[in-house]
Design a protein around this motif. Structure first.
Motif, mmCIF file in Angstrom:
data_model
loop_
_atom_site.group_PDB
_atom_site.id
_atom_site.type_symbol
_atom_site.label_atom_id
_atom_site.label_comp_id
_atom_site.label_asym_id
_atom_site.label_seq_id
_atom_site.Cartn_x
_atom_site.Cartn_y
_atom_site.Cartn_z
ATOM 1 N N PRO A 18 0.833 -1.204 0.000
ATOM 2 C CA PRO A 18 0.000 0.000 0.000
ATOM 3 C C PRO A 18 0.872 1.261 0.000
ATOM 4 O O PRO A 18 2.032 1.219 0.415
ATOM 5 N N GLU A 19 0.281 2.354 -0.449
ATOM 6 C CA GLU A 19 1.011 3.621 -0.497
ATOM 7 C C GLU A 19 0.216 4.683 0.254
ATOM 8 O O GLU A 19 -0.976 4.522 0.510
ATOM 9 N N GLY A 20 0.885 5.775 0.567
ATOM 10 C CA GLY A 20 0.223 6.943 1.155
ATOM 11 C C GLY A 20 -0.469 6.616 2.472
ATOM 12 O O GLY A 20 0.081 5.912 3.323
ATOM 13 N N ASP A 21 -1.696 7.131 2.608
ATOM 14 C CA ASP A 21 -2.435 6.943 3.862
ATOM 15 C C ASP A 21 -2.664 5.466 4.182
ATOM 16 O O ASP A 21 -2.654 5.063 5.356
ATOM 17 N N ALA A 22 -2.861 4.654 3.149
ATOM 18 C CA ALA A 22 -3.092 3.221 3.400
ATOM 19 C C ALA A 22 -1.841 2.578 3.984
ATOM 20 O O ALA A 22 -1.936 1.701 4.862
ATOM 21 N N ALA A 23 -0.678 3.016 3.520
ATOM 22 C CA ALA A 23 0.575 2.489 4.079
ATOM 23 C C ALA A 23 0.721 2.911 5.542
ATOM 24 O O ALA A 23 1.138 2.104 6.396
ATOM 25 N N ASP A 24 0.356 4.163 5.832
ATOM 26 C CA ASP A 24 0.424 4.637 7.224
ATOM 27 C C ASP A 24 -0.552 3.855 8.110
ATOM 28 O O ASP A 24 -0.249 3.538 9.265
ATOM 29 N N LEU A 25 -1.717 3.561 7.559
ATOM 30 C CA LEU A 25 -2.727 2.819 8.312
ATOM 31 C C LEU A 25 -2.244 1.394 8.602
ATOM 32 O O LEU A 25 -2.426 0.877 9.711
ATOM 33 N N LEU A 26 -1.632 0.780 7.626
ATOM 34 C CA LEU A 26 -1.061 -0.554 7.838
ATOM 35 C C LEU A 26 0.012 -0.504 8.928
ATOM 36 O O LEU A 26 0.020 -1.348 9.845
ATOM 37 N N ALA A 27 0.887 0.492 8.849
ATOM 38 C CA ALA A 27 1.967 0.592 9.849
ATOM 39 C C ALA A 27 1.380 0.810 11.245
ATOM 40 O O ALA A 27 1.836 0.195 12.231
ATOM 41 N N ALA A 28 0.369 1.670 11.340
ATOM 42 C CA ALA A 28 -0.254 1.935 12.647
ATOM 43 C C ALA A 28 -0.918 0.673 13.188
ATOM 44 O O ALA A 28 -0.860 0.383 14.393
ATOM 45 N N THR A 29 -1.531 -0.086 12.300
ATOM 46 C CA THR A 29 -2.204 -1.321 12.713
ATOM 47 C C THR A 29 -1.184 -2.324 13.247
ATOM 48 O O THR A 29 -1.383 -2.941 14.307
ATOM 49 N N LEU A 30 -0.080 -2.457 12.530
ATOM 50 C CA LEU A 30 0.946 -3.416 12.957
ATOM 51 C C LEU A 30 1.637 -2.987 14.248
ATOM 52 O O LEU A 30 2.215 -3.818 14.947
ATOM 53 N N ALA A 31 1.573 -1.697 14.552
ATOM 54 C CA ALA A 31 2.246 -1.197 15.764
ATOM 55 C C ALA A 31 1.400 -1.395 17.017
ATOM 56 O O ALA A 31 1.877 -1.164 18.134
ATOM 57 N N ALA A 32 0.141 -1.789 16.841
ATOM 58 C CA ALA A 32 -0.773 -1.863 17.988
ATOM 59 C C ALA A 32 -0.825 -3.270 18.587
ATOM 60 O O ALA A 32 -0.911 -4.250 17.853
ATOM 61 N N THR A 33 -0.788 -3.330 19.886
ATOM 62 C CA THR A 33 -1.081 -4.611 20.555
ATOM 63 C C THR A 33 -2.585 -4.774 20.718
ATOM 64 O O THR A 33 -3.089 -5.884 20.829
ATOM 65 N N ASP A 34 -3.282 -3.633 20.780
ATOM 66 C CA ASP A 34 -4.721 -3.605 21.024
ATOM 67 C C ASP A 34 -5.369 -2.689 19.994
ATOM 68 O O ASP A 34 -5.053 -1.494 19.934
ATOM 69 N N LEU A 35 -6.253 -3.254 19.221
ATOM 70 C CA LEU A 35 -6.894 -2.510 18.146
ATOM 71 C C LEU A 35 -8.344 -2.260 18.553
ATOM 72 O O LEU A 35 -9.078 -3.221 18.813
ATOM 73 N N VAL A 36 -8.729 -0.997 18.612
ATOM 74 C CA VAL A 36 -10.079 -0.649 19.061
ATOM 75 C C VAL A 36 -10.866 -0.121 17.864
ATOM 76 O O VAL A 36 -10.559 0.961 17.348
ATOM 77 N N ILE A 37 -11.847 -0.870 17.433
ATOM 78 C CA ILE A 37 -12.706 -0.424 16.336
ATOM 79 C C ILE A 37 -13.840 0.377 16.963
ATOM 80 O O ILE A 37 -14.685 -0.173 17.680
#
Ligand SMILES: Cc1cc2nc3c(=O)[nH]c(=O)nc-3n(C[C@H](O)[C@H](O)[C@H](O)COP(=O)(O)O)c2cc1C
Length: 184
Positions: free
Chosen positions: A63-82
């Motif tokens: 992914p590129e741009g915002d989607a790449a940032d979103l992927l990185a943020a997701t992988l950095a989380a131990t706890d994902l809150v939807i």
């Protein structure tokens, strides 16, 4: 990854809504040492999802741009809150698009998305405008089943009763539950 890091994924289609207010109330009471970061899906330019699974070798480009940032943020989380309002008995369209992209991220060579997400916690926070909170069962089912598929742990759902912005502040029971939601 010893310390807990919570990523709050905001999925309402309006700013300052009930779901975000409830999520911020719950975030005041994170486990000791935990950090919180926030992403508002409507601020991001995430492309439409395209199903390429059965084309060529089935892989996806990174992914590129915002989607790449979103992927990185997701992988950095131990706890994902939807944090998604109930839209037509399920998650909002921005949250659904985010989850659809997981299907792509699982197939980006070298990312190992599914294996890396295994074991992390998935939480749900929502607001519904009907007094019958069981109407949110499909939303909870979507996220529970997603967690199972990803070998994540579905850690819990906090469902508030609210319609107009600010209504959630009248739901004292849910605001009280928010104080211990992440501590279980
Ligand atoms: C497109 C749309 C669909 C909705 N669908 C439902 C629904 O299925 N059940 C329900 O109880 N409320 C439904 N609502 C009401 C919202 O869940 C409610 O207003 C909620 O408080 C909105 O959360 P927010 O302030 O965080 O955006 C819907 C609202 C919208 C805009």
């Amino acid at each position: 990854m010893s310390e807990r890091s919570f990523l709050f994924v905001l999925g309402s289609s309006r700013a300052g809504g009930n779901t975000e207010t409830l999520a911020r109330a719950a975030a005041e009471h994170l486990p000791e040492g935990a950090t919180a970061s926030w992403v508002n899906l409507t601020d991001l330019d995430v492309p439409s999802f395209v199903d390429l699974r059965h084309e060529g070798d089935g892989s996806y480009p990174a992914p590129e741009g915002d989607a790449a940032d979103l992927l990185a943020a997701t992988l950095a989380a131990t706890d994902l809150v939807i944090a998604s309002p109930l839209y037509w008995y399920s998650v909002s369209a921005p949250v659904k698009l985010y989850l659809d992209h997981w299907s792509a991220w699982m197939r980006v060579p070298g990312v190992d998305f599914r294996a890396r997400m295994a074991g992390r916690r998935l939480w749900a926070i929502s607001s519904v405008s009907n007094e019958d909170r069981h109407l949110a069962d499909p939303l909870i089912g979507t996220l529970t089943n997603t967690a199972t598929f990803m070998k994540m742990t579905f850690a819990g759902a906090l469902i508030g009763y609210a319609n107009r912005p600010g209504d959630i502040l009248n739901d004292a029971e849910t605001l009280t539950a928010a104080e211990s939601f992440f501590l279980s």
